[in-house]
Design a protein around this motif. Structure first.
Motif, PDB file in Angstrom:
ATOM      1  N   MET A 244       0.802  -1.225   0.000  1.00  0.00           N
ATOM      2  CA  MET A 244       0.000   0.000   0.000  1.00  0.00           C
ATOM      3  C   MET A 244       0.837   1.279   0.000  1.00  0.00           C
ATOM      4  SD  MET A 244      -3.115  -0.939   2.645  1.00  0.00           S
ATOM      5  CE  MET A 244      -4.016   0.571   2.229  1.00  0.00           C
ATOM      6  N   LEU A 245       1.944   1.287   0.741  1.00  0.00           N
ATOM      7  CA  LEU A 245       2.677   2.530   0.967  1.00  0.00           C
ATOM      8  C   LEU A 245       3.252   3.183  -0.293  1.00  0.00           C
ATOM      9  CD1 LEU A 245       4.484   1.693   4.331  1.00  0.00           C
ATOM     10  CD2 LEU A 245       2.763   3.468   3.961  1.00  0.00           C
ATOM     11  N   PRO A 246       3.684   2.426  -1.312  1.00  0.00           N
ATOM     12  CA  PRO A 246       4.188   3.114  -2.506  1.00  0.00           C
ATOM     13  C   PRO A 246       3.171   4.052  -3.153  1.00  0.00           C
ATOM     14  CG  PRO A 246       4.879   0.826  -2.521  1.00  0.00           C
ATOM     15  CD  PRO A 246       3.903   0.980  -1.387  1.00  0.00           C
ATOM     16  N   PHE A 247       1.895   3.861  -2.841  1.00  0.00           N
ATOM     17  CA  PHE A 247       0.842   4.654  -3.482  1.00  0.00           C
ATOM     18  C   PHE A 247       0.315   5.783  -2.596  1.00  0.00           C
ATOM     19  CE2 PHE A 247       0.718   0.297  -5.138  1.00  0.00           C
ATOM     20  CZ  PHE A 247       0.967   0.545  -6.480  1.00  0.00           C
ATOM     21  N   VAL A 248       0.873   5.954  -1.394  1.00  0.00           N
ATOM     22  CA  VAL A 248       0.430   7.066  -0.547  1.00  0.00           C
ATOM     23  C   VAL A 248       1.257   8.307  -0.882  1.00  0.00           C
ATOM     24  CG1 VAL A 248      -0.171   5.468   1.312  1.00  0.00           C
ATOM     25  CG2 VAL A 248       2.035   6.662   1.382  1.00  0.00           C
ATOM     26  N   PRO A 249       0.712   9.492  -0.644  1.00  0.00           N
ATOM     27  CA  PRO A 249       1.485  10.716  -0.910  1.00  0.00           C
ATOM     28  C   PRO A 249       2.484  10.988   0.201  1.00  0.00           C
ATOM     29  CG  PRO A 249      -0.678  11.271  -0.033  1.00  0.00           C
ATOM     30  CD  PRO A 249      -0.673   9.773  -0.214  1.00  0.00           C
ATOM     31  N   GLU A 250       3.517  11.732  -0.123  1.00  0.00           N
ATOM     32  CA  GLU A 250       4.451  12.195   0.896  1.00  0.00           C
ATOM     33  C   GLU A 250       3.745  13.210   1.790  1.00  0.00           C
ATOM     34  OE1 GLU A 250       6.638  12.203   3.279  1.00  0.00           O
ATOM     35  OE2 GLU A 250       8.188  11.582   1.876  1.00  0.00           O
ATOM     36  N   SER A 251       4.242  13.353   3.012  1.00  0.00           N
ATOM     37  CA  SER A 251       3.683  14.332   3.949  1.00  0.00           C
ATOM     38  C   SER A 251       3.799  15.746   3.371  1.00  0.00           C
ATOM     39  CB  SER A 251       4.440  14.253   5.278  1.00  0.00           C
ATOM     40  OG  SER A 251       4.352  15.477   5.979  1.00  0.00           O
ATOM     41  N   PRO A 252       2.686  16.518   3.353  1.00  0.00           N
ATOM     42  CA  PRO A 252       2.747  17.898   2.853  1.00  0.00           C
ATOM     43  C   PRO A 252       3.760  18.748   3.619  1.00  0.00           C
ATOM     44  CG  PRO A 252       0.468  17.200   3.136  1.00  0.00           C
ATOM     45  CD  PRO A 252       1.322  16.138   3.754  1.00  0.00           C
TER      46      PRO A 252
ATOM     47  N   ARG B 200       1.137  21.652  -2.868  1.00  0.00           N
ATOM     48  CA  ARG B 200      -0.224  21.984  -3.303  1.00  0.00           C
ATOM     49  C   ARG B 200      -0.908  20.778  -3.949  1.00  0.00           C
ATOM     50  NH1 ARG B 200      -1.566  27.358  -3.660  1.00  0.00           N
ATOM     51  NH2 ARG B 200       0.090  28.830  -3.112  1.00  0.00           N
ATOM     52  N   THR B 201      -0.172  20.068  -4.789  1.00  0.00           N
ATOM     53  CA  THR B 201      -0.738  18.893  -5.466  1.00  0.00           C
ATOM     54  C   THR B 201      -1.198  17.841  -4.462  1.00  0.00           C
ATOM     55  OG1 THR B 201       0.691  19.256  -7.387  1.00  0.00           O
ATOM     56  CG2 THR B 201      -0.270  17.063  -7.128  1.00  0.00           C
ATOM     57  N   VAL B 202      -0.348  17.569  -3.472  1.00  0.00           N
ATOM     58  CA  VAL B 202      -0.672  16.566  -2.457  1.00  0.00           C
ATOM     59  C   VAL B 202      -1.850  17.014  -1.602  1.00  0.00           C
ATOM     60  CG1 VAL B 202       0.174  15.479  -0.342  1.00  0.00           C
ATOM     61  CG2 VAL B 202       1.612  15.523  -2.377  1.00  0.00           C
ATOM     62  N   LEU B 203      -1.854  18.288  -1.194  1.00  0.00           N
ATOM     63  CA  LEU B 203      -2.951  18.792  -0.354  1.00  0.00           C
ATOM     64  C   LEU B 203      -4.292  18.716  -1.082  1.00  0.00           C
ATOM     65  CD1 LEU B 203      -1.476  21.901   1.520  1.00  0.00           C
ATOM     66  CD2 LEU B 203      -2.298  19.763   2.528  1.00  0.00           C
ATOM     67  N   LYS B 204      -4.299  19.063  -2.351  1.00  0.00           N
ATOM     68  CA  LYS B 204      -5.551  18.991  -3.119  1.00  0.00           C
ATOM     69  C   LYS B 204      -6.072  17.553  -3.174  1.00  0.00           C
ATOM     70  CE  LYS B 204      -4.556  23.014  -6.044  1.00  0.00           C
ATOM     71  NZ  LYS B 204      -4.201  23.481  -7.417  1.00  0.00           N
ATOM     72  N   LYS B 205      -5.150  16.605  -3.324  1.00  0.00           N
ATOM     73  CA  LYS B 205      -5.556  15.197  -3.363  1.00  0.00           C
ATOM     74  C   LYS B 205      -6.086  14.736  -2.009  1.00  0.00           C
ATOM     75  CE  LYS B 205      -3.707  10.567  -4.339  1.00  0.00           C
ATOM     76  NZ  LYS B 205      -2.494   9.798  -4.731  1.00  0.00           N
ATOM     77  N   LEU B 206      -5.383  15.094  -0.937  1.00  0.00           N
ATOM     78  CA  LEU B 206      -5.782  14.651   0.404  1.00  0.00           C
ATOM     79  C   LEU B 206      -7.066  15.321   0.868  1.00  0.00           C
ATOM     80  CD1 LEU B 206      -2.304  14.642   2.192  1.00  0.00           C
ATOM     81  CD2 LEU B 206      -3.698  12.637   1.702  1.00  0.00           C
ATOM     82  N   ARG B 207      -7.242  16.610   0.531  1.00  0.00           N
ATOM     83  CA  ARG B 207      -8.405  17.364   1.011  1.00  0.00           C
ATOM     84  C   ARG B 207      -9.621  17.231   0.103  1.00  0.00           C
ATOM     85  NH1 ARG B 207      -5.344  16.773   4.511  1.00  0.00           N
ATOM     86  NH2 ARG B 207      -4.033  18.369   5.490  1.00  0.00           N
ATOM     87  N   GLY B 208      -9.395  16.786  -1.143  1.00  0.00           N
ATOM     88  CA  GLY B 208     -10.514  16.656  -2.072  1.00  0.00           C
ATOM     89  C   GLY B 208     -11.075  17.988  -2.509  1.00  0.00           C
ATOM     90  N   THR B 209     -10.237  19.033  -2.485  1.00  0.00           N
ATOM     91  CA  THR B 209     -10.688  20.369  -2.861  1.00  0.00           C
ATOM     92  C   THR B 209      -9.492  21.190  -3.308  1.00  0.00           C
ATOM     93  OG1 THR B 209     -11.746  22.399  -2.072  1.00  0.00           O
ATOM     94  CG2 THR B 209     -10.461  21.157  -0.469  1.00  0.00           C
ATOM     95  N   ASP B 210      -9.760  22.222  -4.122  1.00  0.00           N
ATOM     96  CA  ASP B 210      -8.702  23.152  -4.528  1.00  0.00           C
ATOM     97  C   ASP B 210      -8.546  24.301  -3.538  1.00  0.00           C
ATOM     98  OD1 ASP B 210      -8.216  21.668  -6.799  1.00  0.00           O
ATOM     99  OD2 ASP B 210      -9.541  22.871  -8.079  1.00  0.00           O
ATOM    100  N   ASP B 211      -9.434  24.373  -2.559  1.00  0.00           N
ATOM    101  CA  ASP B 211      -9.418  25.471  -1.586  1.00  0.00           C
ATOM    102  C   ASP B 211      -8.430  25.149  -0.455  1.00  0.00           C
ATOM    103  OD1 ASP B 211      -9.952  27.679  -0.079  1.00  0.00           O
ATOM    104  OD2 ASP B 211     -11.908  26.968   0.657  1.00  0.00           O
ATOM    105  N   ILE B 212      -7.160  25.358  -0.730  1.00  0.00           N
ATOM    106  CA  ILE B 212      -6.118  24.997   0.239  1.00  0.00           C
ATOM    107  C   ILE B 212      -5.239  26.192   0.613  1.00  0.00           C
ATOM    108  CG2 ILE B 212      -5.989  22.580  -0.511  1.00  0.00           C
ATOM    109  CD1 ILE B 212      -3.459  23.500  -2.134  1.00  0.00           C
ATOM    110  N   GLU B 213      -5.629  27.387   0.177  1.00  0.00           N
ATOM    111  CA  GLU B 213      -4.754  28.549   0.382  1.00  0.00           C
ATOM    112  C   GLU B 213      -4.548  28.869   1.861  1.00  0.00           C
ATOM    113  OE1 GLU B 213      -2.844  29.876  -1.895  1.00  0.00           O
ATOM    114  OE2 GLU B 213      -3.726  28.293  -3.150  1.00  0.00           O
TER     115      GLU B 213
END
Length: 480
Positions: free
Chosen positions: A212-220, A234-247
């Motif tokens: 499983m671990l090869p497919f997890v994102p690195e820590s933001p 930004r790319t990782v946060l958008k994937k983890l949060r499910g939104t583009d609103d990460i500012e």
């Protein structure tokens, strides 16, 4: 034990809470990442509890093949786990900082696979050395996990959900503990033929992690603070949060980075030299010692032996041992809402006081069980209540208290000292309990009782309440 869990987090930043409103919530990507990481904590719980039931069968294996004292060699097998943990904690911190949280978790999963294979095939190879080395490698794996897993989980979770996700580590430990004890009963794997398979099952959590671990994102946070790669963050946060609103989260991470650079860094030597740092360090060390030297791991490692000594049959003792892990699991759930309602100091005092009372009652039951099955049952009940009071506070508070008494600049060093002290005390208990039991008989828990009383007095006199206080407010207490 657990938690190891809270203080092992390298970036537990209560004094740097975001000012913005966090967007996003629980997503599939986040759950996948958290589940992949906490399998390491399940491994820790499993290998803490699994050694309990097969004691008799492992000793039979030793006696049949080696001309050595079986009690001595079994104590080494139990305690070498903690030696591995002592090595695993700082190794995890170093690799996680140098190569990243994801890489650290993958490397650790490999340790788990190798350790489980050695244990699983030790009996067929007639090699107690394989068993000891395998248990040592699994100890490294578990010590590593108590640092790397909570760190990763705390860094991928949204801040408003970080506390809730943090408890998943504690629940995974308790679940693994119960699972190991259930699988160790006679009708499953608690036999001369089944114990190697039982220990070898440790391969499953680590093997699943390897997949499983090869497919997890690195820590933001690692990407932002260490790699200085804001675009990938930004790319990782958008994937983890499910939104583009990460500012808001990006802004808070920038502010946190600036604050960290301005924070003075302290070494372990500084903690010992500077009084305002030495005092909370001593308090934290005593809290960690109270967790281990109160005798809890004597129960976790040897509860089947304890219950047999209290008059239960081998089969009933192994069944009763399942209740120990189950009680820890229940209390992990119960203690979560109490932590911020009653406070750390209150729960720690209640836990230590209750453990002291029930360790005395356990001793009384040990003296009166002969020809009295009722007192054998009470011995089990008193042991379970002893474990319950451990779960009230001492199971988790020592791990979080250091992070709440130190500013960012000194926290990492303080947390490292606490973790090493905890694992070393764990080693001492695992190595000495059988000898204490042989020497003291029914009085075996009285030394722990005396220590629990001393820890209670120290906590009452020295431990400040950190609930609803900022880091600045807590550290100011020690500068007076």
């Amino acid at each position: 034990m657990e938690e190891e869990i809270h203080a092992s987090s390298l970036l537990q930043r209560r004094d740097s809470l975001p000012r913005g409103t966090m967007s996003g919530g629980v997503t599939g990507a986040l759950l996948y990442a958290v589940f992949s990481a906490v399998l390491g904590m399940l491994q820790f719980g499993f290998n803490t509890g699994v050694i309990n039931s097969p004691k008799e069968f492992i000793q039979n294996f030793i006696i049949a093949n080696y001309e050595v004292d079986a009690d001595t060699l079994f104590s080494v097998i139990v305690s070498i786990f903690a030696v591995g943990g002592i090595i695993g904690c700082p190794l995890a911190s170093w690799i996680a900082d140098k190569k990243g949280r994801k890489f650290a978790l993958i490397i650790n999963a490999a340790f788990g696979v190798v350790g489980a294979v050695l244990m699983g095939f030790s009996e067929s190879a007639t090699s107690v050395a394989m068993l000891i080395i395998g248990r040592f490698l699994i100890g490294i794996n578990c010590g590593f996990a108590t640092t790397a897993s909570p760190t990763y989980v705390s860094e991928v979770a949204p801040v408003r959900l970080r506390g809730a996700f943090g408890t998943v580590n504690q629940l995974a430990v308790a679940f693994g503990l119960v699972g190991g004890q259930i699988l160790g009963i006679d009708v499953i794997m608690g036999s001369d033929e089944g114990w190697p398979w039982l220990l070898g099952l440790a391969i499953i959590p680590s093997a699943v992690q390897c997949i499983m671990l090869p497919f997890v994102p690195e820590s933001p946070r690692y990407l932002m603070f260490v790699q200085q790669d804001e675009e990938q963050t930004r790319t990782v946060l958008k994937k983890l949060r499910g939104t583009d609103d990460i500012e808001d989260e990006i802004k808070d991470m920038r502010d946190e980075e600036i604050a960290e650079k301005q924070e003075q860094k302290f070494t372990i030597g500084d903690l010992l030299r500077i009084k305002s740092l030495r005092t909370p360090l001593v308090i934290g060390i005593v809290m960690h010692l109270s967790q281990q030297l109160g005798g809890i791991n004597a129960v976790l490692y040897y509860s089947a032996t304890i219950f047999t000594s209290a008059g239960l049959s081998e089969y009933d003792a192994r069944l009763a041992s399942i209740g120990v892990g189950s009680m820890l699991f229940i209390m992990a759930l119960v203690s979560i809402p109490l932590m911020d309602r009653l406070g750390r100091r209150t729960l720690q005092l209640c836990g230590l006081g209750g453990m002291a009372v029930f360790s005395v009652l356990m001793t009384v039951a040990f003296f009166t069980y002969e020809n009295n099955y009722t007192m054998s049952i009470f011995a089990v009940i008193f042991t379970l209540l002893y474990v319950a009071f451990f779960g009230v506070g001492p199971s988790s508070i020592p791990w979080m208290i250091l992070s709440e008494m130190f500013g960012q600049g000194a926290r990492s060093a303080a947390v490292s000292v606490g973790a090493l002290v905890n694992w070393f005390a764990n080693f001492i208990v695992g190595l000495t309990f059988i000898y204490m039991s042989n020497a003291l008989g029914n009085f075996v828990f009285l030394p722990y009782t005396v220590l629990l009383i001393l820890f209670f007095i120290f906590t009452y006199l020295k431990l400040p309440e950190t609930k609803n206080r900022t880091i600045d407010e807590v550290t100011a207490l020690f500068k007076k």
